[in-house]
Design an enzyme around this catalytic site. Structure first.
Site, PDB file in Angstrom:
ATOM      1  N   GLU A 187      72.016 -37.742  59.696  1.00 47.13           N
ATOM      2  CA  GLU A 187      72.401 -38.731  60.692  1.00 47.13           C
ATOM      3  C   GLU A 187      73.221 -38.062  61.803  1.00 47.13           C
ATOM      4  OE1 GLU A 187      70.823 -41.335  60.575  1.00 47.13           O
ATOM      5  OE2 GLU A 187      71.221 -42.662  58.879  1.00 47.13           O
ATOM      6  N   ASN A 225      67.255 -42.891  65.850  1.00 49.69           N
ATOM      7  CA  ASN A 225      68.555 -42.377  66.314  1.00 49.69           C
ATOM      8  C   ASN A 225      68.566 -40.855  66.365  1.00 49.69           C
ATOM      9  OD1 ASN A 225      68.641 -41.643  63.639  1.00 49.69           O
ATOM     10  ND2 ASN A 225      70.548 -42.705  63.145  1.00 49.69           N
ATOM     11  N   HIS A 273      67.567 -38.779  63.925  1.00 50.69           N
ATOM     12  CA  HIS A 273      67.782 -38.043  62.677  1.00 50.69           C
ATOM     13  C   HIS A 273      66.511 -37.336  62.224  1.00 50.69           C
ATOM     14  CE1 HIS A 273      66.888 -41.795  59.939  1.00 50.69           C
ATOM     15  NE2 HIS A 273      65.818 -41.039  59.984  1.00 50.69           N
ATOM     16  N   ASP A 304      64.307 -35.418  51.445  1.00 51.83           N
ATOM     17  CA  ASP A 304      65.460 -36.273  51.140  1.00 51.83           C
ATOM     18  C   ASP A 304      65.133 -37.284  50.044  1.00 51.83           C
ATOM     19  OD1 ASP A 304      63.692 -37.735  52.722  1.00 51.83           O
ATOM     20  OD2 ASP A 304      65.044 -37.903  54.428  1.00 51.83           O
TER      21      ASP A 304
END
Ligand code: GLP
Length: 258
Positions: free
Chosen positions: A143, A136, A138, A67
């Site tokens: 996400e 979270n 990811h 990313d």
């Protein structure tokens, strides 16, 4: 899924590095998927040590980063192009021509995302994708509610991810809002997945990913769909898993058959 629980972060680094080194020794032109973040740093450091002592070479290998932030200048110290150069390309002595990071500065981001997918395909696909996990759940910057079929594309970071990553910037307002990330579908196409997590802060996300339902709410649960996924955990990151004893039992009996 193979779940390996090891006593310390150093043990994780040793195990992760050994797996990557074995792959690259057996196939010097391997295509590696590489991750930023603190989780894989111990692995990179151990691999770099082997490169320095001459027992391992990445000279023919290629790498694709998961990313990149949108809008940071390439030379910004926190752009992933720069982080990968500092922590992977240089220490592992990879050929910079064969290290790829999505172009978060492109004027046409959708075209840059398509080009990234094509370059992965042209390289023959990713042999081993290294992954961290966000608090979270990811992976990459996929996400919650990212599609399981998603490909490289623009995503909006959640406020929690921006908060988590604020430590790398002067303050939270400096953290970009958008990113380009390989999709979950892209990640699932890698021939092997190796997710590394350490520390109590990751325990809930790890438990949800490994033992919870397959759900877009926990993007890392996508690993449940992959036939060759390994999760390397220290005791703290494993602390919320219900089947900890079983994973240890399986570990003790690994290699006895087949
Ligand atoms: C970032 C990266 C992810 C990484 C995650 C966890 O958001 N985009 O690829 O896995 O952070 O980072 P850390 O390993 O520092 O906890």
């Amino acid at each position: 899924m193979e779940v390996l629980i090891l006593p310390t972060a150093e043990d994780l680094a040793r195990e992760g590095a050994a797996r990557i080194a074995d792959l690259v020794r057996s196939r010097p032109d391997s295509v590696l998927g590489v991750a930023t973040g603190s989780s894989p740093q111990g692995i990179y450091q151990r691999l770099a040590q082997q490169v320095r002592d001459g027992s391992l070479s990445f000279a023919e290998a290629s790498a694709f980063a998961l990313d990149e932030y949108v809008g940071l200048p390439r030379e910004h110290p926190q752009s992933y192009a720069e982080v990968i150069r500092r922590t992977v390309t240089e220490p592992l002595q990879l050929n910079p021509q064969r290290v790829h990071v999505p172009d978060g500065r492109a004027s046409d981001l959708a075209a840059a995302a398509r080009a990234y997918e094509s370059s992965i395909e042209d390289a023959g696909g990713i042999d081993l994708q290294l992954l961290g996990i966000g608090g979270n759940g990811h992976i990459g910057f996929n996400e919650p509610v990212s599609s399981m079929a998603s490909r490289t594309r623009v995503k909006t970071l959640t406020p929690r991810t921006r908060q988590d990553n604020a430590r790398f910037f002067a303050d939270e307002s400096q953290v970009p809002v958008h990113c380009l990330t390989m999709g979950l579908g892209t990640i699932l196409q890698a021939r092997r997945l190796l997710l590394v997590a350490q520390g109590r802060g990751k325990a809930s996300a790890v438990a949800a990913a490994v033992e919870g339902p397959l759900t877009a709410m926990v993007p890392a649960s996508a690993l449940q769909l992959h036939p060759h996924a390994t999760v390397l955990l220290d005791e703290d990151a494993a602390s919320k898993l219900q089947l900890r004893d079983y994973y240890r039992f399986a570990q003790e009996h690994a290699g006895e058959v087949g």
